[in-house]
Design an enzyme around this catalytic site. Structure first.
Site, PDB file in Angstrom:
ATOM      1  CG  HIS A   1      19.105  31.550  17.928  1.00 29.56           C
ATOM      2  ND1 HIS A   1      19.380  31.235  16.459  1.00 29.56           N
ATOM      3  CD2 HIS A   1      20.002  31.366  18.469  1.00 29.56           C
ATOM      4  CE1 HIS A   1      20.969  31.024  16.999  1.00 29.56           C
ATOM      5  NE2 HIS A   1      20.868  31.427  17.828  1.00 29.56           N
TER       6      HIS A   1
ATOM      7  NE  ARG B   1      14.705  23.919   7.313  1.00 33.74           N
ATOM      8  CZ  ARG B   1      15.838  23.019   8.968  1.00 33.74           C
ATOM      9  NH1 ARG B   1      17.257  22.788   8.450  1.00 33.74           N
ATOM     10  NH2 ARG B   1      15.380  22.926   9.620  1.00 33.74           N
TER      11      ARG B   1
ATOM     12  NE  ARG C   1      10.963  24.098   3.037  1.00 32.73           N
ATOM     13  CZ  ARG C   1      11.071  24.419   4.080  1.00 32.73           C
ATOM     14  NH1 ARG C   1      10.028  23.931   5.211  1.00 32.73           N
ATOM     15  NH2 ARG C   1      11.952  25.679   4.889  1.00 32.73           N
TER      16      ARG C   1
ATOM     17  CG  ASP D   1       5.367  27.413   9.286  1.00 31.79           C
ATOM     18  OD1 ASP D   1       5.060  28.466   9.832  1.00 31.79           O
ATOM     19  OD2 ASP D   1       6.175  27.336   8.834  1.00 31.79           O
TER      20      ASP D   1
ATOM     21  NE  ARG E   1       8.745  28.659  12.978  1.00 33.12           N
ATOM     22  CZ  ARG E   1       8.975  28.049  11.943  1.00 33.12           C
ATOM     23  NH1 ARG E   1       8.707  28.175  10.497  1.00 33.12           N
ATOM     24  NH2 ARG E   1      10.405  27.527  12.010  1.00 33.12           N
TER      25      ARG E   1
ATOM     26  CB  CYS F   1       9.950  16.971   8.235  1.00 31.28           C
ATOM     27  SG  CYS F   1       9.054  18.376   7.828  1.00 31.28           S
TER      28      CYS F   1
END
Length: 563
Positions: free
Chosen positions: A189, A291, A327, A440, A450, A487
């Site tokens: 984060h 997204r 996506r 991922d 992750r 990406c």
């Protein structure tokens, strides 16, 4: 007089920035409350807790309103978490046993946190947020300030274990010169925040635990190094570098390219259309990842075709004539939606998520494709649509076929699991393009969640195993003549961006604020040089040695090409 001794602490640098200043450490968490019996009645304790929880929730909402954007979403989610009825019931049960409000909150929140951690994935990420909420409520009950960002009264380098969303949302960037954390990796984060806000940062610096308040340090993100007690010459060199970088940031924006003119389109990752204008201003040549989850995650039912079409049209209209990669919904067991799949799974990261979940609820996919096709017809952007979490050739065929049925001209897949990387040559026989999600892909390659801090050191896209898989996809792209984009967060690392191009990536997508650093670094290398640097990284045995090998190879190439 004793000679001044400088020392280098190594971590993972975020971006190319360099900053210097005195250390100010984040306050340690409040000590755990004792399990002593309360001297108040259960009703009196309940009233105290209710007031404290409400006050903390309103404070989080206020911070979110001030911060805006993605931070507002995170903080509003924390406020809802604080007032969750199930959590309140757990607290009440402990109060009924004669516990103090402080202990009841501490114990109930810890129980919930452990459950979230065990779930992993998106819910596992919320565990740290829950800890932060608990600390704030306990501080309110004790009548003391909640642990948070210090304010020494002057600009400082913030040193912390990691940062909670409530702290990062309102960082005063006039005072915080740089961030140094002892935990976290390149996709943590704090790292993502540092990229979004262009903060100089080095994360995962384990030895930073020994830094003292007031101690002068240089934070060099480009090298991933924190220099303690630097000499006057080192301070001057760092200041000169910072000034040169600031001057470069004002240079005219150009399209992404290598030194030999090889084009490398620089695209942006967006979570909603509101950030499009800023991205264009910073030189985005299009969108590499839009997204669509923001339309779904806060809803109890799927948004209508009309609601989706409006959002997609707004996005596409901001990029006339430019590529926009959307996506389709990437949700499922790790981000449960009541209208998609909210069944409990023991290991949601390996469960019914991404395209798997959409196939199980195909009407949602069909509605999304309908809305995208209608938005495409109403605008002048170049729409590309891709499916998340594709792991087989058969899944590729399924998605491309159904996308074609709805008039999608360019249909591709995300490469996020090793199987799709290893089968990239066959997948690209059907898909129009591939986009590698490095976050991922790293998680699944190294079997390291992750979002789990205890294995953050494994979550590093520099690992040669991850780089080899990316090379497989790059080779397949060259062989089939199909584009291969990046990406994931890896594309925002300037030197790694060069390596990715050397491995066959034809475009890079990142947070808008990372564009300038990546653009500048690409211009320092030719395609031949990028391939040599990539080979040096591939020959290493670990993420750290791959990064070092790439740095050395890049330095050598620069010296050879300088007049």
């Amino acid at each position: 007089m004793a000679e001044q001794v400088t020392r280098e602490l190594r971590g993972v640098g975020i971006g190319l920035g360099v900053a210097q200043g005195p250390v100010a450490r984040m306050a340690e968490p409040l000590p755990a409350p004792s399990d002593a019996a309360s001297t108040l009645s259960a009703d009196e304790e309940k009233a105290r807790v209710t007031d404290a929880v409400a006050a903390v929730a309103r404070e989080l909402e206020q911070r979110g309103a001030q911060a805006g954007g993605a931070a507002q979403d995170v903080l509003e989610a924390q406020a809802m978490m604080a007032e969750d009825p199930s959590l309140a019931d757990e607290v009440d049960a402990r109060l009924a046993q004669g516990k103090t409000g402080e202990y009841a909150v501490f114990d109930a929140f810890a129980s919930f946190r452990d459950q979230l951690t065990a779930m992993g994935g998106y819910l596992g990420e919320r565990a740290a947020d829950l800890d932060d909420v608990a600390q704030r409520v306990i501080a309110r009950l004790r009548g003391v300030a909640a642990p948070g960002v210090p304010d020494p009264g002057h600009p400082f380098v913030l040193v912390a274990k990691d940062l909670a969303p409530a702290d990062t949302a309102l960082l005063d960037l006039d005072k915080v010169l740089a961030l140094v954390t002892t935990e976290g990796g390149p996709t943590s984060h704090t790292a993502i925040l540092a990229r979004e806000k262009s903060i100089v940062a080095v994360v995962g610096t384990v030895e930073a635990k020994g830094l003292r308040d007031g101690q002068t340090v240089i934070v060099d993100a480009a090298a991933g190094v924190v220099t303690t007690d630097p000499t006057p010459d080192e301070l001057e060199r760092a200041q000169n570098r910072a000034a040169a970088r600031a001057a470069a940031a004002t240079a005219p924006v150009t399209d992404g390219a290598l030194a030999d003119g090889t084009p490398v389109p620089l695209l942006v990752n967006l979570g909603n259309a509101d950030a499009a204008a800023e991205a264009v201003e910073l030189g985005a040549e299009g969108v590499g990842l839009f997204r669509t989850e923001f339309l779904f995650l806060s809803a109890n039912q799927a948004p209508t075709v009309e609601q989706q079409r409006e959002a997609y049209t707004k996005l596409l209209a901001a990029f006339p004539g430019k590529k926009v990669v959307v996506r389709v919904l990437d949700a499922g067991a790790d981000k449960p939606l009541p209208f998609l799949n909210d069944a409990h799974e023991e290991n949601p990261a390996l469960g019914l998520r991404g395209l798997r979940a959409l196939r199980a609820s195909e009407d949602i996919l069909r509605e999304q494709l309908t809305a995208l096709a209608e938005a495409d017809a109403a605008t002048g952007a170049d729409l590309w649509v891709m499916a998340p979490m594709v792991s087989t050739v058969e899944e590729t065929q399924y998605f491309v076929d159904i996308a074609r049925d709805y008039g999608v001209k360019t249909a591709g897949v995300m490469v996020e699991v090793p199987s799709s990387a290893l089968l990239a040559d066959r997948i690209l026989e059907h898909a129009d393009f591939a986009s590698i999600g490095t976050n991922d892909l790293t998680q699944y390659t190294l079997a390291a969640d992750r979002l789990l801090g205890s294995v953050a050191t494994f979550q590093d896209p520099w690992h040669p195993a991850v780089l080899r898989l990316i090379r497989e996809v790059g080779d397949a792209g060259r062989a089939t003549g199909k584009p291969v984009g990046i990406c994931g967060e890896a594309a925002a690392d300037p030197l790694l961006a060069v390596v990715l191009v050397g491995l066959g990536a034809t475009s890079l997508s990142m947070a808008p604020t990372a564009l300038a650093d990546v653009r500048a670094t690409l211009l320092e290398h030719t395609l031949e040089g990028a391939r040599e640097i990539a080979q040096a990284a591939l020959a290493a045995d670990s993420a750290a040695s791959a990064r070092t090998a790439a740095q050395e190879a890049a330095s050598t190439r620069k010296k050879e090409t300088q007049p």
